[in-house]
Write an enzyme that holds these catalytic residues in place. Structure first.
Site, PDB file in Angstrom:
ATOM      1  N   ASP A  11     138.547  -2.811 102.900  1.00  0.00           N
ATOM      2  CA  ASP A  11     139.042  -3.273 101.600  1.00  0.00           C
ATOM      3  C   ASP A  11     137.865  -3.194 100.636  1.00  0.00           C
ATOM      4  O   ASP A  11     136.887  -3.933 100.782  1.00  0.00           O
ATOM      5  CB  ASP A  11     139.538  -4.718 101.757  1.00  0.00           C
ATOM      6  CG  ASP A  11     139.887  -5.374 100.429  1.00  0.00           C
ATOM      7  OD1 ASP A  11     139.781  -4.700  99.389  1.00  0.00           O
ATOM      8  OD2 ASP A  11     140.262  -6.562 100.454  1.00  0.00           O
ATOM      9  N   TYR A 230     133.288 -16.746 104.839  1.00  0.00           N
ATOM     10  CA  TYR A 230     134.508 -16.010 104.532  1.00  0.00           C
ATOM     11  C   TYR A 230     134.250 -14.824 103.624  1.00  0.00           C
ATOM     12  O   TYR A 230     133.636 -14.944 102.581  1.00  0.00           O
ATOM     13  CB  TYR A 230     135.541 -16.918 103.856  1.00  0.00           C
ATOM     14  CG  TYR A 230     136.830 -16.184 103.632  1.00  0.00           C
ATOM     15  CD1 TYR A 230     137.607 -15.817 104.720  1.00  0.00           C
ATOM     16  CD2 TYR A 230     137.239 -15.790 102.371  1.00  0.00           C
ATOM     17  CE1 TYR A 230     138.767 -15.105 104.548  1.00  0.00           C
ATOM     18  CE2 TYR A 230     138.409 -15.078 102.189  1.00  0.00           C
ATOM     19  CZ  TYR A 230     139.172 -14.738 103.278  1.00  0.00           C
ATOM     20  OH  TYR A 230     140.326 -14.022 103.110  1.00  0.00           O
ATOM     21  N   LYS A 233     139.925 -11.373 105.343  1.00  0.00           N
ATOM     22  CA  LYS A 233     140.385 -11.318 106.734  1.00  0.00           C
ATOM     23  C   LYS A 233     140.069  -9.931 107.285  1.00  0.00           C
ATOM     24  O   LYS A 233     139.846  -8.986 106.538  1.00  0.00           O
ATOM     25  CB  LYS A 233     141.888 -11.622 106.731  1.00  0.00           C
ATOM     26  CG  LYS A 233     142.376 -12.442 107.904  1.00  0.00           C
ATOM     27  CD  LYS A 233     141.765 -13.809 107.993  1.00  0.00           C
ATOM     28  CE  LYS A 233     142.049 -14.445 109.338  1.00  0.00           C
ATOM     29  NZ  LYS A 233     141.134 -15.565 109.602  1.00  0.00           N
TER      30      LYS A 233
HETATM   31  C1  F6R Z   1     143.530 -13.759 102.375  1.00  0.00           C
HETATM   32  C2  F6R Z   1     143.192 -13.335 101.024  1.00  0.00           C
HETATM   33  C3  F6R Z   1     143.585 -14.192  99.878  1.00  0.00           C
HETATM   34  C4  F6R Z   1     142.368 -14.812  99.217  1.00  0.00           C
HETATM   35  C5  F6R Z   1     142.781 -15.656  97.993  1.00  0.00           C
HETATM   36  C6  F6R Z   1     141.597 -16.207  97.227  1.00  0.00           C
HETATM   37  O1  F6R Z   1     142.972 -12.906 103.327  1.00  0.00           O
HETATM   38  O2  F6R Z   1     142.556 -12.330 100.834  1.00  0.00           O
HETATM   39  O3  F6R Z   1     144.495 -15.189 100.241  1.00  0.00           O
HETATM   40  O4  F6R Z   1     141.671 -15.605 100.134  1.00  0.00           O
HETATM   41  O5  F6R Z   1     143.537 -14.867  97.114  1.00  0.00           O
HETATM   42  O6  F6R Z   1     140.750 -15.147  96.959  1.00  0.00           O
HETATM   43  P1  F6R Z   1     139.313 -15.315  96.278  1.00  0.00           P
HETATM   44  O7  F6R Z   1     138.511 -16.252  97.145  1.00  0.00           O
HETATM   45  O8  F6R Z   1     138.808 -13.919  96.241  1.00  0.00           O
HETATM   46  O9  F6R Z   1     139.611 -15.890  94.905  1.00  0.00           O
HETATM   47 MG    MG Z   2     143.091  -6.736 103.507  1.00  0.00          MG
HETATM   48 MG    MG Z   3     141.183  -8.368 100.649  1.00  0.00          MG
END
Ligand code: F6R
Ligand code: MG
Ligand code: MG
Length: 366
Positions: A11, A230, A233
């Site tokens: 990604d 984190y 995923k």
């Molecule tokens: C799960 C995922 C999303 C992000 C969420 C917050 O794998 O990618 O649920 O965790 O949209 O994203 P950020 O931390 O980038 O604002």
């Molecule tokens: Mg992905």
């Molecule tokens: Mg992603």
């Protein structure tokens, strides 16, 4: 001649949140492979599942070849430049290291590869998930290869009656690759106790015991074990050879009809049902649901045929509804108990930090 099929995915930026790569980003991946194809590859395809771009490549260099891994790494570096130019969300997200060191494993992108002598006809399925981790494949691979309720060939096809050999990785061990090799049918219960814990033990590969041929490979990288925090995923990929000494394509697809529960979805921290989706599926409800796509194709002299979208068939509409219902049943209880991932799988630190603060305020009543 031995052919290697390599799948490397990452990604590196997406449109509208963590939803899908832009057309320009996908074109950049395609162009990078095209420019280098003559030198290194027999053939290639670029696909995407949710926000992950995926490179499917055939060549004759064997698995873990530095030039192939470098090609993929540089394709994702170039695509990151496009993502930054366009202002895509999460540009370069999965590229966790600055300098390429010979292999994408441990650097962020997920990969699975297999080398084999092509059969006269060589059918394969590329599975790709978004918003979940590699353990998502434990259930369907275990059942597709080892359970006659799904794989009727175990009873009906003498080649398969001898069973399969599984290599299982302890993905919590970060000093190197810690693996165990177990075979069905005799180690069935040993495998069951490991694979029931998909955040810890993950199927890495499967071999046919009848011929010794590789049957399946799965990407096993766990981003939070690489980055220590984190970073999205893992969104794993798996490649499975089908038919003859292997399960049929339909037998391999059959366990996905369970729409089993996996860890992932919103903030990588919830439990939802894995929805089998058509190719090019995007991410939507609650940053999910966790999805899996299945692309079928054959390879001949290293050249890929056109592909078939194996979950684009009316049967799977019913399963998609079932998956949505299963997800809603558990979503109804929000973050309570089984609805949220176990503490060590929570991909954001908020809960853990808050508990640390509260912990100081606990008193032990006399
Ligand atoms: C799960 C995922 C999303 C992000 C969420 C917050 O794998 O990618 O649920 O965790 O949209 O994203 P950020 O931390 O980038 O604002
Ligand atoms: Mg992905
Ligand atoms: Mg992603």
């Amino acid at each position: 001649m031995k052919i290697t099929v390599s799948v490397i995915k990452a990604d590196v930026g997406s449109v509208g949140g963590h939803n899908r790569p832009s057309e320009k980003l996908l074109a950049s991946l395609h162009n990078h492979l095209k420019q280098n194809a003559q030198r290194l590859l027999k053939d290639f395809k670029v696909t995407f599942t949710g926000d992950d771009g995926c490179l499917l490549m055939s060549h004759t260099k064997g698995v873990d070849h530095p030039e192939i891994h470098k090609l993929a790494w540089e394709a994702f570096i170039e695509a990151t430049k496009v993502a930054k130019e366009q202002g895509l969300y999460g540009a370069g997200q999965d590229l966790l290291k600055d300098a390429f060191s010979g292999n994408v494993r441990g650097m962020g992108p997920g990969s699975c590869e297999m080398e084999f002598e092509e059969r006269p006809s060589e059918p394969l399925v590329l599975f790709a998930c978004d918003k979940t981790d590699p353990g998502a494949f434990n259930y369907p691979i275990f059942r597709g290869f080892a359970d006659p309720f799904h794989n009727a060939g175990l009873l009906l096809a003498p080649d398969m009656a001898v069973g399969f050999e599984f290599t299982i990785m302890d993905v919590n061990y970060t000093e190197g690759d810690r693996v165990i090799v177990l075979s069905t049918p005799e180690n069935y219960y040993d495998m069951a106790v490991l694979l029931r814990d998909p955040e810890h033990y993950v199927v890495e590969s499967v071999k046919a015991r009848s011929t010794g041929d590789v049957a399946a490979v799965v990407s096993t990288s766990r981003l939070h074990n690489i980055a220590g925090k984190y970073t999205g995923k893992d969104d794993p990929v798996a490649l499975v050879r089908t038919q003859k000494q292997f399960p049929s394509t339909g037998e391999i697809l059959s366990p996905y009809a369970t729409a089993h529960y996996v860890v992932g979805d919103n903030r990588g921290s919830h439990i939802v049902s894995l929805m089998p989706c058509k190719q090019n599926a995007i991410i939507s409800f609650f940053d999910g649901p966790a999805i899996v796509t299945a692309m079928g194709f054959c390879i001949h002299n290293g050249i890929f045929t056109e592909s078939v979208d194996l979950f684009d068939q009316p049967f799977w509409d019913m399963i998609r509804n079932k998956a949505a219902e299963k997800t809603m049943h558990i979503r109804d209880q929000g973050f309570f108990g089984a609805a949220m991932a176990p503490m060590e799988e929570l991909e954001y630190t908020g809960v853990v930090e808050r508990i640390k603060l509260l912990d100081k305020k606990f008193i032990i009543r006399k």
